[in-house]
Design a protein around this motif. Structure first.
Motif, PDB file in Angstrom:
ATOM      1  N   HIS A 126     -53.548  56.957  26.683  1.00  0.00           N
ATOM      2  CA  HIS A 126     -52.542  56.735  27.725  1.00  0.00           C
ATOM      3  C   HIS A 126     -51.255  57.509  27.467  1.00  0.00           C
ATOM      4  O   HIS A 126     -50.664  58.084  28.390  1.00  0.00           O
ATOM      5  N   LYS A 127     -50.838  57.567  26.212  1.00  0.00           N
ATOM      6  CA  LYS A 127     -49.501  58.048  25.907  1.00  0.00           C
ATOM      7  C   LYS A 127     -49.432  59.483  25.399  1.00  0.00           C
ATOM      8  O   LYS A 127     -48.380  60.120  25.503  1.00  0.00           O
ATOM      9  N   ILE A 128     -50.500  59.981  24.815  1.00  0.00           N
ATOM     10  CA  ILE A 128     -50.447  61.313  24.208  1.00  0.00           C
ATOM     11  C   ILE A 128     -51.177  62.313  25.095  1.00  0.00           C
ATOM     12  O   ILE A 128     -52.357  62.147  25.397  1.00  0.00           O
ATOM     13  N   LYS A 129     -50.474  63.344  25.492  1.00  0.00           N
ATOM     14  CA  LYS A 129     -51.036  64.356  26.381  1.00  0.00           C
ATOM     15  C   LYS A 129     -51.347  65.635  25.618  1.00  0.00           C
ATOM     16  O   LYS A 129     -50.613  66.026  24.710  1.00  0.00           O
ATOM     17  N   VAL A 130     -52.420  66.264  26.006  1.00  0.00           N
ATOM     18  CA  VAL A 130     -52.799  67.570  25.471  1.00  0.00           C
ATOM     19  C   VAL A 130     -52.737  68.525  26.646  1.00  0.00           C
ATOM     20  O   VAL A 130     -53.548  68.442  27.569  1.00  0.00           O
ATOM     21  N   ILE A 171     -54.688  51.995  31.826  1.00  0.00           N
ATOM     22  CA  ILE A 171     -55.363  53.293  31.909  1.00  0.00           C
ATOM     23  C   ILE A 171     -56.536  53.311  32.871  1.00  0.00           C
ATOM     24  O   ILE A 171     -57.255  54.305  32.947  1.00  0.00           O
ATOM     25  N   GLY A 172     -56.737  52.236  33.621  1.00  0.00           N
ATOM     26  CA  GLY A 172     -57.885  52.184  34.527  1.00  0.00           C
ATOM     27  C   GLY A 172     -57.929  53.334  35.512  1.00  0.00           C
ATOM     28  O   GLY A 172     -58.980  53.952  35.722  1.00  0.00           O
ATOM     29  N   LYS A 173     -56.789  53.637  36.103  1.00  0.00           N
ATOM     30  CA  LYS A 173     -56.757  54.718  37.092  1.00  0.00           C
ATOM     31  C   LYS A 173     -57.072  56.053  36.443  1.00  0.00           C
ATOM     32  O   LYS A 173     -57.838  56.852  36.998  1.00  0.00           O
ATOM     33  N   GLN A 174     -56.523  56.303  35.250  1.00  0.00           N
ATOM     34  CA  GLN A 174     -56.810  57.542  34.531  1.00  0.00           C
ATOM     35  C   GLN A 174     -58.294  57.655  34.196  1.00  0.00           C
ATOM     36  O   GLN A 174     -58.901  58.713  34.357  1.00  0.00           O
ATOM     37  N   LEU A 175     -58.853  56.542  33.719  1.00  0.00           N
ATOM     38  CA  LEU A 175     -60.277  56.553  33.373  1.00  0.00           C
ATOM     39  C   LEU A 175     -61.151  56.795  34.593  1.00  0.00           C
ATOM     40  O   LEU A 175     -62.129  57.536  34.539  1.00  0.00           O
ATOM     41  N   GLU A 176     -60.814  56.153  35.691  1.00  0.00           N
ATOM     42  CA  GLU A 176     -61.609  56.324  36.905  1.00  0.00           C
ATOM     43  C   GLU A 176     -61.546  57.766  37.391  1.00  0.00           C
ATOM     44  O   GLU A 176     -62.552  58.312  37.872  1.00  0.00           O
ATOM     45  N   ASN A 177     -60.384  58.395  37.257  1.00  0.00           N
ATOM     46  CA  ASN A 177     -60.267  59.799  37.653  1.00  0.00           C
ATOM     47  C   ASN A 177     -61.165  60.695  36.814  1.00  0.00           C
ATOM     48  O   ASN A 177     -61.619  61.747  37.279  1.00  0.00           O
ATOM     49  N   MET A 183     -66.661  53.755  35.862  1.00  0.00           N
ATOM     50  CA  MET A 183     -65.739  52.696  36.264  1.00  0.00           C
ATOM     51  C   MET A 183     -66.401  51.761  37.272  1.00  0.00           C
ATOM     52  O   MET A 183     -66.232  50.538  37.219  1.00  0.00           O
ATOM     53  N   ALA A 184     -67.157  52.306  38.194  1.00  0.00           N
ATOM     54  CA  ALA A 184     -67.858  51.471  39.176  1.00  0.00           C
ATOM     55  C   ALA A 184     -68.842  50.543  38.463  1.00  0.00           C
ATOM     56  O   ALA A 184     -68.960  49.359  38.803  1.00  0.00           O
ATOM     57  N   GLU A 185     -69.547  51.066  37.470  1.00  0.00           N
ATOM     58  CA  GLU A 185     -70.497  50.245  36.710  1.00  0.00           C
ATOM     59  C   GLU A 185     -69.765  49.152  35.936  1.00  0.00           C
ATOM     60  O   GLU A 185     -70.226  48.007  35.866  1.00  0.00           O
ATOM     61  N   LEU A 186     -68.622  49.488  35.356  1.00  0.00           N
ATOM     62  CA  LEU A 186     -67.845  48.515  34.601  1.00  0.00           C
ATOM     63  C   LEU A 186     -67.400  47.365  35.493  1.00  0.00           C
ATOM     64  O   LEU A 186     -67.522  46.186  35.127  1.00  0.00           O
ATOM     65  N   PHE A 187     -66.922  47.679  36.668  1.00  0.00           N
ATOM     66  CA  PHE A 187     -66.437  46.621  37.551  1.00  0.00           C
ATOM     67  C   PHE A 187     -67.570  45.830  38.192  1.00  0.00           C
ATOM     68  O   PHE A 187     -67.381  44.660  38.539  1.00  0.00           O
ATOM     69  N   CYS A 188     -68.714  46.426  38.326  1.00  0.00           N
ATOM     70  CA  CYS A 188     -69.878  45.660  38.777  1.00  0.00           C
ATOM     71  C   CYS A 188     -70.200  44.575  37.760  1.00  0.00           C
ATOM     72  O   CYS A 188     -70.467  43.421  38.115  1.00  0.00           O
ATOM     73  N   THR A 189     -70.129  44.924  36.488  1.00  0.00           N
ATOM     74  CA  THR A 189     -70.356  43.953  35.419  1.00  0.00           C
ATOM     75  C   THR A 189     -69.260  42.899  35.394  1.00  0.00           C
ATOM     76  O   THR A 189     -69.533  41.706  35.204  1.00  0.00           O
ATOM     77  N   LEU A 190     -68.012  43.316  35.586  1.00  0.00           N
ATOM     78  CA  LEU A 190     -66.899  42.365  35.583  1.00  0.00           C
ATOM     79  C   LEU A 190     -67.047  41.322  36.688  1.00  0.00           C
ATOM     80  O   LEU A 190     -66.725  40.147  36.485  1.00  0.00           O
ATOM     81  N   ARG A 191     -67.529  41.748  37.836  1.00  0.00           N
ATOM     82  CA  ARG A 191     -67.732  40.790  38.930  1.00  0.00           C
ATOM     83  C   ARG A 191     -68.798  39.768  38.563  1.00  0.00           C
ATOM     84  O   ARG A 191     -68.683  38.582  38.892  1.00  0.00           O
ATOM     85  N   ASP A 192     -69.834  40.198  37.878  1.00  0.00           N
ATOM     86  CA  ASP A 192     -70.856  39.259  37.411  1.00  0.00           C
ATOM     87  C   ASP A 192     -70.279  38.304  36.372  1.00  0.00           C
ATOM     88  O   ASP A 192     -70.579  37.105  36.368  1.00  0.00           O
ATOM     89  N   CYS A 193     -69.439  38.842  35.489  1.00  0.00           N
ATOM     90  CA  CYS A 193     -68.823  38.012  34.446  1.00  0.00           C
ATOM     91  C   CYS A 193     -67.966  36.907  35.036  1.00  0.00           C
ATOM     92  O   CYS A 193     -67.868  35.805  34.469  1.00  0.00           O
ATOM     93  N   PHE A 194     -67.347  37.175  36.160  1.00  0.00           N
ATOM     94  CA  PHE A 194     -66.440  36.213  36.785  1.00  0.00           C
ATOM     95  C   PHE A 194     -67.129  34.875  37.054  1.00  0.00           C
ATOM     96  O   PHE A 194     -66.481  33.825  37.040  1.00  0.00           O
TER      97      PHE A 194
END
Length: 234
Positions: A126-130, A171-177, A183-194
């Motif tokens: 998140h914080k260190i840029k190259v 960092i979600g937005k950065q990761l999704e980019n 990211m779609a797979e991760l949130f599909c799992t999160l919805r099941d976890c709920f």
């Protein structure tokens, strides 16, 4: 117990980790402090692999220093860049890879160190840029770690849910980019976890929070801000 840190009402209620002007090195002995100060001023004068190892090890042992570790790393990387060198960055990534390789054993034996590792790699990303972007070599390891925190033996632990949701806020937005499919797979799992019965009320609220946060384009409207401000515990 760790609590997530968001730049929205969750942050206000669960505790913000504010950026500070000074890098705190008091956790180290005098010799190590001097080595780190030398590295910050002139990286070519010290053993940079040793410096990277010291920073990582202390970060995984000390949550207070972990909040500041990215600052130390960034200053050293910037100082090196003036001489067209990236030795420290290479050592840092190699040592993080070594920690990543043993992540499952770390999680099983020392959950605090495991959570510290996830926080560390996410904060560095998140914080260190190259150049003009983040360290892309960390994208897949971060996805793997966050996915690990959605497994049934992890998502029932509030500490891991708090860490997971906190990192996604940052960092979600950065990761999704970088990888929309992951990211779609991760949130599909999160919805099941709920819907898991063993989730605590706080964990369920935090999962709802991050699901709605992403659905809103990685930001909250005013009504959502007020809702989570009122619902989150003091």
């Amino acid at each position: 117990m760790l609590r997530p840190d968001f730049r929205n009402p969750v942050q206000e209620r669960l505790g913000a980790m504010q950026d500070k002007e000074d890098v705190h090195l008091q956790a180290f002995d005098k010799e190590t402090q001097n080595m780190l100060k030398d590295a910050l001023k002139d990286p070519d004068t010290v053993d940079l692999r040793k410096v990277a190892a010291v920073i990582i090890n202390q970060s995984l042992q000390d949550p207070v220093f972990c909040k500041e570790a990215w600052r130390v790393c960034r200053v050293i990387i910037q100082a090196e860049a003036k001489g067209d060198n990236n030795t420290f960055r290479g050592h840092l990534l190699n040592l993080l890879q070594e920690e990543y390789a043993k992540r499952e054993a770390t999680r099983e034996n020392d959950q605090s160190r495991w959570i510290g590792f996830v926080f560390l790699i996410c904060s560095i990303f998140h914080k260190i840029k190259v150049g003009n972007g983040p360290m892309v070599a960390l994208v897949e390891p971060i996805y793997e770690c966050l996915n690990r925190m959605t497994k049934s033996d992890a998502v029932t632990h509030e500490e891991e849910v708090c860490c997971l949701v906190e990192q996604l806020h940052h960092i979600g937005k950065q990761l999704e980019n970088r990888n929309e499919t992951r990211m779609a797979e991760l949130f599909c799992t999160l919805r099941d976890c709920f819907f898991l019965d063993r989730l605590t009320s706080l964990s369920r609220l935090l999962l709802l929070n991050i699901i709605e946060f992403r659905a809103g384009g990685w930001e909250f409207g005013e009504s959502a801000r007020k809702y989570y401000y009122s619902e989150l515990p003091n």
